[in-house]
Design an enzyme around this catalytic site. Structure first.
Site, short mmCIF file in Angstrom:
data_model
loop_
_atom_site.label_atom_id
_atom_site.label_comp_id
_atom_site.label_asym_id
_atom_site.label_seq_id
_atom_site.Cartn_x
_atom_site.Cartn_y
_atom_site.Cartn_z
N GLY A 55 32.91 8.04 11.01
CA GLY A 55 32.52 8.20 12.41
C GLY A 55 33.66 7.94 13.37
CB SER A 56 34.19 9.01 16.88
OG SER A 56 34.67 10.29 16.62
N GLY A 57 35.03 6.13 16.93
CA GLY A 57 34.80 4.82 17.52
C GLY A 57 35.49 3.68 16.80
CG HIS A 58 35.14 2.88 13.35
ND1 HIS A 58 34.45 1.74 13.66
CD2 HIS A 58 34.23 3.74 12.81
CE1 HIS A 58 33.18 1.89 13.30
NE2 HIS A 58 33.01 3.10 12.80
CG ASP A 111 30.76 8.08 6.08
OD1 ASP A 111 30.75 9.03 6.89
OD2 ASP A 111 30.82 6.90 6.43
CG HIS A 220 28.59 1.13 12.10
ND1 HIS A 220 28.67 1.09 10.73
CD2 HIS A 220 29.54 1.98 12.52
CE1 HIS A 220 29.65 1.91 10.34
NE2 HIS A 220 30.20 2.45 11.40
#
Ligand SMILES: Nc1ncnc2c1ncn2[C@@H]1O[C@H](COP(=O)(O)OP(=O)(O)O)[C@@H](O)[C@H]1O
Ligand SMILES: Nc1ncnc2c1ncn2[C@@H]1O[C@H](COP(=O)(O)OP(=O)(O)O)[C@@H](O)[C@H]1O
Ligand SMILES: [Mg+2]
Ligand SMILES: [Mg+2]
Ligand SMILES: [Mg+2]
Ligand SMILES: [Mg+2]
Lengths: 333, 208, 333, 208
Positions: A55-58, A111, A220
């Site tokens: 995911g994005s955001g890391h 994933d 998360h």
């Protein structure tokens, strides 16, 4: 906790566009998908390709670690969401130089499903691939159930070591083996102090009282092992290190690398306060710290908190860890 | 719907297209509810996932080939392109399993449907490492397959009843898999959103 | 906004100890003061030494930029407070290789007074020195009163360029001249979304409502030019760029470097969203972006917000900007 | 205090040591108040700065040399070591200016004090780029020097009165320099903390 963005739905796409625009020497968007970032010189014929996805955001995880001596390509999902199997397959094709592709990613249900599906898709195109799932978060399952653990900051070490192995021309089996060894030898745990906001959701991922922290919380916002009042940095460092050491002992004479990582908002100042304590403790155990990393290597946007990763080295891993590598966020050698 | 109601018959691409458009229609009505249900336990995207998947399927519906194996495979590819959330990936996985069993066929007897569902369920279980009993969409699919075994003639109604019973049966249990697992205590008393999504899909097949 | 620390009074000391312990190849604590960090190979005989100084809480600024091709030594104060003249004098001695020392720091009253005092102290020891004060924050005074502006992220460019000039063996006059040119050609402005906590104070530096932002706020919470509701990232980027361009026009054909900097909590994702807009605007002006920097280069601990710096280049500055340099937080070449 | 009260006399290192210990004592009582005042306009450290400076001066007091120039220089160095906040640096700057005027002297006539204060004030003004009238400690020092000119015999009381008048005079003006400048509106109605600090220092010199 406020965010600088345009359209929440465009957060991931605009981020990736900006990233590739700022650093064209490291990152190129695939012509087939705005969610697949590829090293400009990939695929390298005859070399094993390394792909990841998540995911994005890391940032810098995942796509930031595309680079020389690191990853070849990365598929990126929405914030905290898996990319699609289709995007992963595009990344795998872009990484394939004929010597096979290692799928190296964090142990999350979405994933895994998508990467397996992607593997089936490209198999039909005669791309051989292997899988290493990083499952380093000791807070997320017991030692007996290691394989169920979440993948967190330890994946940075796995990226580095697998990337170096591919760069050295190791074959797919060998790259897979050292990546798996890096993943097995990495243990992490985090502490969260305040949450982040997923743009589309628009609200914090969890709540903690003004004087609370949670040891073991996931990146998360997945529940951790213990919520308590906010403790002094040295106590937090001890609790994290103890959780790691009780899972995999570090002995006198061992060589280890240590990553003290901010989840986003926690400043470098505080990471160094934590590091000083961890270094002191490891020193007392007689372990030698090699190439420590202190900074923002695997984040959850503006989450406040930190994680600690200890990677137990052997000569092979140490050589690969120290090998040259370069991306926009990390240069070695 | 012609196929699954009150008689045994042959299923062709026409029926598949019809099913897609019925489900797409129904999903639009219920997307918000599905998102809300998913939001209580997970990331609240299930309605969006279904909308994206069936909008895309509806788009490609007219171009789906007569060969049901190829059609299911194309549907799987389409779903996996627009969705990466668990339900979407599992749906694609199930469609791919159904595709493998149907390749070369332009007609399927309706009595073959339970087997297709079981094959899908089996592959989805492998992909997601979930078992029957974990309170997921798998339990609803399995119940549907069993209902079709025993009620081959009144199939849609039987399936609806079976899925509703499964929802009731699992309501007070804990979710054991996926995002909801981490809130497993909170999941007691709540329907599994994936099962509800399947209920929406089969509900759409009932003639109004 | 919660902090991982032990004793608020020990925040700066513990940070510096951890920093030097983690990266001994870059940073050494002076034997004379735990608040002076020196490059291990400093002083370099016959080379101009570059020193800076300022408060803690801005990492990598100030001390993080001690390194090859960058600074020789740095005196560090408490969080957001000047170091003492005594500590600055120690840093100047540690930087003095006989070719003079440039004092290169941000334009803040306390730092100025102490650095002038330090200059008088070491003058008695025959250390020649010069001064360049970075005053790049266009929000803090009008164009007519440029010299009164605060020094913010633009100092990173000044450090880099002065450090490269010293490394090339330029004499004190020439190093001072290019440092001054870099300082003059750098213009910055910030936007704050949420405050940080100074450990000893224990409370936020300012307050902003949940939906408010302040354009032009200083890195210690000094008032800015305009408080408004939180705007979309592109609007924020435009407001910042417009403020900079109206102070010093960028024309077609100009070569500029751009730094999109997080004040701390704002994640890389959002910096890239801002960068994409800035790059687009500069592109439309016909300006060419060289070596853009996106990240946390000058922070205020866990403050949320970002700053934009535009550095107008000429061939001399560009060459020095691209010259090799290395510290724990930034590697060039 | 012997020196500055009711008579013209010679100042030696003994008087300097006495002044230091009186001020140190008084500063301990008022540090919190000074911090609070500084906190309203700046970073709230003024009391701590004074405490650190005078604690250190009291420590080195007994070791200060008889040569007043050297003694003031040593005092300046000591202050600049323990403090980096504006007031501390300005105090060190003022002491250094006084040192330059006193070098080689073991005695100073009390009538020389106004000149020392003016020299200090001048150098502090240069260092801090502040002018008289900016509502800083400089205005209090200047007022003290002027009071000593006109009342050489009743010096401490005259200085106290003059500083109190200066505080009143500036109270409703804006601070134009230092950290307080950025809150210059807020500074209206509030005493400048640096002036108050100077008032504390001279107040300590009055015999109780
Ligand atoms: N591993 C799994 N195996 C089987 N079903 C699953 C699995 N994970 C999720 N599901 C089903 O999917 C539903 C959630 O779908 P979705 O919202 O797409 O998941 P997420 O957003 O968490 O990836 C669940 O209610 C459950 O029925
Ligand atoms: N530049 C200056 N020139 C003269 N006096 C100053 C200057 N700056 C501060 N002061 C005086 O010092 C006082 C504040 O001292 P201090 O708390 O040490 O400052 P800071 O903590 O902001 O560095 C002010 O009230 C003022 O009297
Ligand atoms: Mg979901
Ligand atoms: Mg999802
Ligand atoms: Mg103060
Ligand atoms: Mg201060």
């Amino acid at each position: 906790m406020k965010k600088l963005l345009n359209d929440p739905a465009a957060y991931a796409d605009e981020t990736l566009a900006g990233l590739c625009c700022a650093h064209p020497e490291f990152y190129r968007l695939s012509p087939e998908s705005p969610r697949v970032v590829v090293r400009p010189d990939s695929p390298v014929q005859g070399r094993v390709g390394i792909v990841t996805g998540g995911g994005s955001g890391h940032l810098p995880v995942f796509t930031g670690y595309v680079g020389r001596g690191l990853l070849n390509a990365c598929a990126i999902g929405d914030v905290f969401a898996s990319p699609s199997a289709d995007e992963m397959a595009i990344a795998m094709r872009a990484a394939n130089g004929g010597a096979g592709v290692l799928r190296l990613y964090g142990n999350y249900g979405g994933d895994i499903m998508n990467f397996e599906m992607a593997g089936e898709m490209v198999e039909l195109e005669d791309i051989t691939s292997s899988t290493v799932k990083v499952a380093d978060d000791v807070a997320s399952a017991s030692t007996a159930e290691r394989a169920k653990r979440r993948g967190v900051a330890g994946m940075v070490y796995a990226f580095k070591i697998a990337g170096a192995a591919a760069e050295k021309g190791f074959d797919l089996d060998k790259v897979t083996r050292v990546a798996q060894k890096a993943a097995d030898n990495a243990r992490s745990i985090g502490v969260a102090l305040s949450p982040c906001i997923v743009p589309k959701a628009g609200k914090p991922t969890f709540t903690l009282q003004e004087n609370e922290m949670e040891i073991g919380m996931g990146i998360h916002g997945e529940p951790g092992v213990r919520r308590s009042e906010l403790k002094p940095a040295n106590v937090v460092a001890d609790e994290m290190l103890d959780a790691i050491l009780s899972d995999g002992a570090v002995k006198g004479g061992d060589r280890v690398s240590v990553l003290v990582n901010s989840l986003g908002a926690t400043p470098l100042e505080e990471l160094y306060i934590l590091f000083a304590r961890v270094a002191d403790r490891l020193d007392k155990l007689g372990a030698q710290i090699v190439m420590p990393l202190v900074g923002r290597y695997a984040t959850s946007m503006e989450m406040t908190g930190a994680s600690l990763t200890v990677l137990i080295l052997d000569p092979e891993l140490e050589e690969l860890l120290r090998a040259p590598a370069e991306c926009a966020f990390w240069k070695v050698g | 719907m012609r196929v699954l109601e009150g008689r045994l018959t042959m299923i062709t691409i026409v029926d598949v297209r019809d099913a897609i458009s019925r489900i797409q229609h129904q999903v639009q009505q219920t997307a918000d509810d599905l998102c809300a249900r998913d939001g209580q336990l997970g990331d609240g995207d299930l309605g969006i996932t279904l909308e994206k998947a069936f909008n895309r399927l509806a788009e490609i519906g007219p171009t789906l080939p007569e060969d049901l194996g190829k059609a299911f495979a194309a549907a799987a590819a389409a779903v996996s392109k627009v969705s990466s959330s668990s339900f979407g990936t599992l749906l694609a996985t199930g469609l791919l399993a159904a595709a493998k069993r149907s390749i070369g066929k332009t007609e399927l007897h309706s009595t073959a449907v339970p087997d297709l569902l079981r094959a899908a369920c089996q592959k989805m279980s492998e992909r997601g490492s979930a078992s029957l009993g974990d309170k997921t969409v798998l339990d609803a699919i399995d119940a549907a397959a069993r209902a079709l075994d025993s009620h081959p003639k009144d199939s849609v109604s039987a399936v609806i009843t079976a899925v509703d019973e499964t929802l009731s049966l699992f309501r007070d249990r804990q979710c054991k898999i996926g995002r909801a697992r981490i809130f497993s205590d909170r999941s007691i008393g709540l329907d599994d959103p994936g099962m509800v999504a399947f209920r929406v899909m089969v509900g759409a097949l009932k003639s109004s």
